[in-house]
Each structure stands twice: as structure tokens, then as C-alpha cells.
Write an enzyme that holds these catalytic residues in place. Structure first.
Site, PDB file in Angstrom:
ATOM      1  N   ASN A  91      46.203  23.150   8.852  1.00 28.13           N
ATOM      2  CA  ASN A  91      46.193  21.753   9.388  1.00 28.13           C
ATOM      3  C   ASN A  91      47.423  21.819  10.617  1.00 28.13           C
ATOM      4  OD1 ASN A  91      48.801  20.408   8.317  1.00 28.13           O
ATOM      5  ND2 ASN A  91      47.829  20.921   6.428  1.00 28.13           N
ATOM      6  N   ASN A 117      44.179  17.587  -4.815  1.00 27.90           N
ATOM      7  CA  ASN A 117      43.202  18.539  -4.007  1.00 27.90           C
ATOM      8  C   ASN A 117      41.934  18.957  -4.785  1.00 27.90           C
ATOM      9  OD1 ASN A 117      45.445  19.146  -1.383  1.00 27.90           O
ATOM     10  ND2 ASN A 117      44.534  17.253  -1.931  1.00 27.90           N
ATOM     11  N   ARG A 163      42.597  28.156  -0.309  1.00 23.40           N
ATOM     12  CA  ARG A 163      42.924  27.341  -1.513  1.00 23.40           C
ATOM     13  C   ARG A 163      41.778  27.451  -2.535  1.00 23.40           C
ATOM     14  NH1 ARG A 163      45.110  21.739  -0.361  1.00 23.40           N
ATOM     15  NH2 ARG A 163      45.830  22.221  -2.549  1.00 23.40           N
ATOM     16  N   ARG A 206      37.657  17.645   5.932  1.00 22.97           N
ATOM     17  CA  ARG A 206      37.896  18.529   4.471  1.00 22.97           C
ATOM     18  C   ARG A 206      36.681  18.283   3.580  1.00 22.97           C
ATOM     19  NH1 ARG A 206      42.864  20.647   3.355  1.00 22.97           N
ATOM     20  NH2 ARG A 206      44.040  21.312   5.416  1.00 22.97           N
ATOM     21  N   HIS A 227      42.982  14.287   5.692  1.00 26.86           N
ATOM     22  CA  HIS A 227      42.616  13.813   4.228  1.00 26.86           C
ATOM     23  C   HIS A 227      42.476  12.246   4.423  1.00 26.86           C
ATOM     24  CE1 HIS A 227      43.189  17.572   1.487  1.00 26.86           C
ATOM     25  NE2 HIS A 227      42.010  17.684   1.799  1.00 26.86           N
ATOM     26  N   ASP A 266      43.837  10.430   2.081  1.00 32.89           N
ATOM     27  CA  ASP A 266      45.181  10.130   1.525  1.00 32.89           C
ATOM     28  C   ASP A 266      46.157  10.408   2.679  1.00 32.89           C
ATOM     29  OD1 ASP A 266      45.899  12.799   1.599  1.00 32.89           O
ATOM     30  OD2 ASP A 266      45.798  13.223  -0.578  1.00 32.89           O
ATOM     31  N   CYS A 308      49.763  13.586  -2.395  1.00 31.93           N
ATOM     32  CA  CYS A 308      49.429  15.161  -2.564  1.00 31.93           C
ATOM     33  C   CYS A 308      49.761  15.655  -3.589  1.00 31.93           C
ATOM     34  CB  CYS A 308      49.651  15.933  -1.199  1.00 31.93           C
ATOM     35  SG  CYS A 308      48.852  15.364   0.169  1.00 31.93           S
TER      36      CYS A 308
END
Length: 298
Positions: A42, A92, A116, A167, A196, A198, A292
Site C-alpha cells: 500500500n 483483516n 498475507r 482490497r 480499506h 476502515d 487495524c
């Protein structure tokens, strides 16, 4: 009430029409023992590879954990793993849910970045060991979905706000709406720095939300302003540099937020919220802050 709503003219209910859902009473946090910035997935990670002060990161994480405990949440802990430096961002990898009979569920994520993907099985195992039923999306039809990074519960209601564009896939919300029999308000994200939901959208209570408006389309803003009585807006600096909208308000009263968000914090206090400032500077290097760093649970 299962359906996905992407424009205000599709709304056929108000927030008061929705069934209630209890507030979470627990919070899961993953220890940051292996947290670093090892790659760039990112814009915030650019030029930060190798720059994390791991001792300071542990100190920051400890303070966030202590604040969750202080405001009355039961903090559950999970160990991280070598080679998974972003596992600490445990919002996530899943979307937890409690149904109207009190049964606990968790929808597991399809992580967008290959780096991830190996985090998800460890989170799934924790859920199974703690009485949750695990669910999965169809990976032949859905490219990606990053849990509560993009899917955010409306405080006290059985409705999700779902971000898509970077995402998470819009098609994921059709399956989620059907699985949990809930409406999903779909918001397209349009600024890669706010990858994201959030990072630009924080539900504070049933009637109040904190947003960075330029992260959304005009239609998305119309949905937000229609369904919330009060919309607090963050400036670009406080949203992008200090992650103001990545705050967490687990109980509709207490807001845990990155320190230095002067304008947002004044507006929060003026609106009646208790503000708890923390330093998450080491985690900002990886593109995350308070929201997060945790997963709310029942």
C-alpha cells in the site's frame, strides 16, 4: 433483509427498522513480535521497508491493549508467526458475527496480497478453538475480501458497511448478505491511500460516523449522509498522515485514536465522546492504526 445497496435510491428502510445486534464484549489482538515492514502493498509502506522500531512498536501495542482493557473489554491474545509481519493487523483476516440465537460465526477472508494469505489459517484455527463456526467465500467467483478492514458493522444493528475497489470485491457482499441475512451498504473507494474502508470510515455510534469524504464517490457520500444523523469529517492531513478514521469506538462512547488528530478530537469531544489518544506511529508505517490492530468479538 438480505440485499446489497449501492445507491441511495435503493434504500427501502431506515436504521431504526433494522434488528438490533449486541455490542461486542471482547477484542482479539495479535502480538507484534514479528511485526516489521518487509514489502510494499500500500502507499504508506513506500520507503518504510526496514524502518520499524520493534521495541517502540511493542510499547505502542501494549498501550492500545491496555486501553481496551481499561474501557471494559475482555482482551484475547494470539501469537503471531515469523514471516507474517502484517498478522498483527487482525481486523483483516475475518468477519465475525453473532446471530439472533446467540451463535457465533466467522467468515474467513480471501486476502488480496499474496504476502498475507498465510495469515488466515491461523486466525481460522483460533476461531474454531473458541466456539465459532467458520465460513468461507467461493474463491472461484470472488477474487478478494479483507474482513473487517472493509466490512464494518453499524453499531448495534444487523447491517454492514462494505468497502470495495482496492482490497475487496463488490461481489463478495452479495454472498455475505445472503449468508448472514443482512443488508450491506456498498461504498466504492476511490483513493489508493485509503485502500480499506476502515482507513476512511469509522462508525462511532448508531447515529454518528467519522469519515474522510474525498475517499468516496458522490453516491457513497449520499448513502452515508442519508443513514447517519451526524457525519464528522476529517481533513486530508489527519486522515492520511495520522489515520484519524482508523480509530475504534467499540462501545459507542470511548474512542481510541492516534494522537495528534487535533480537529477530529475536538469534534469528537464536542459530540460527547471520550477520546483516548495513543501513539501508533510505528504501525502507521505499514498503513494501519488502532482499528487495524484488533478484531471485535462476542
Amino acid at each position: 433483509m438480505a440485499h446489497v445497496i449501492a445507491s441511495a435510491d435503493q434504500l427501502d428502510f431506515s436504521i431504526t427498522d433494522l434488528p438490533s445486534m449486541p455490542l461486542p464484549t471482547e477484542v482479539l489482538m495479535v502480538r507484534p513480535l514479528h511485526y516489521t515492514v518487509d514489502y510494499v502493498i500500500n502507499p504508506h509502506m513506500a520507503n518504510q521497508v526496514g524502518n520499524v522500531d520493534t521495541i517502540e512498536a511493542q510499547n505502542e501495542w501494549d498501550l492500545v491493549r491496555a486501553l481496551f482493557d481499561q474501557i471494559g473489554l475482555n482482551v484475547r491474545l494470539l501469537e503471531d508467526h515469523d514471516g507474517l509481519p502484517d498478522m498483527v493487523f487482525c481486523a483483516n483476516q475475518s468477519l465475525p458475527y453473532i446471530d439472533q440465537e446467540g451463535n457465533r460465526h466467522a467468515l474467513m477472508s480471501i486476502m488480496h496480497a499474496d504476502q498475507r494469505k498465510r495469515e488466515v489459517p491461523y486466525i481460522e484455527q483460533w476461531y474454531r478453538q473458541n466456539g465459532y463456526e467458520a465460513h468461507f467465500l467461493d474463491e472461484t467467483k470472488i477474487d478478494d475480501f479483507e474482513g473487517c478492514g472493509d466490512a464494518i458493522w453499524h453499531t448495534g444493528k444487523r447491517m454492514l458497511w462494505g468497502g470495495y475497489g482496492y482490497r475487496s470485491s463488490l461481489t463478495a457482499y452479495e454472498s455475505i448478505s445472503e449468508l448472514f441475512d443482512i443488508p450491506v451498504i456498498a461504498l466504492e473507494l476511490v483513493d489508493e491511500a485509503f485502500y480499506h474502508l476502515d482507513t476512511c470510515f469509522c462508525v462511532l455510534d448508531e447515529k454518528t460516523v467519522l469519515i474522510y469524504p474525498d475517499a468516496f464517490t458522490d453516491e457513497g457520500l449520499k448513502l452515508i449522509n442519508t443513514l447517519f444523523d451526524k457525519v464528522i469529517e476529517a481533513s486530508q492531513y489527519e486522515a492520511e498522515e495520522l489515520f484519524a478514521c482508523n480509530a475504534c469506538c467499540p462501545d459507542g462512547r470511548n474512542v481510541i485514536i492516534q494522537q495528534g488528530c487535533t480537529d477530529v478530537n475536538k469534534n469528537l469531544r464536542d459530540a460527547g465522546f471520550s477520546v483516548h489518544e495513543v501513539s501508533t506511529y510505528e504501525f502507521l508505517k505499514s498503513g494501519g492504526s488502532v482499528f487495524c490492530m484488533k478484531q471485535m468479538l462476542w
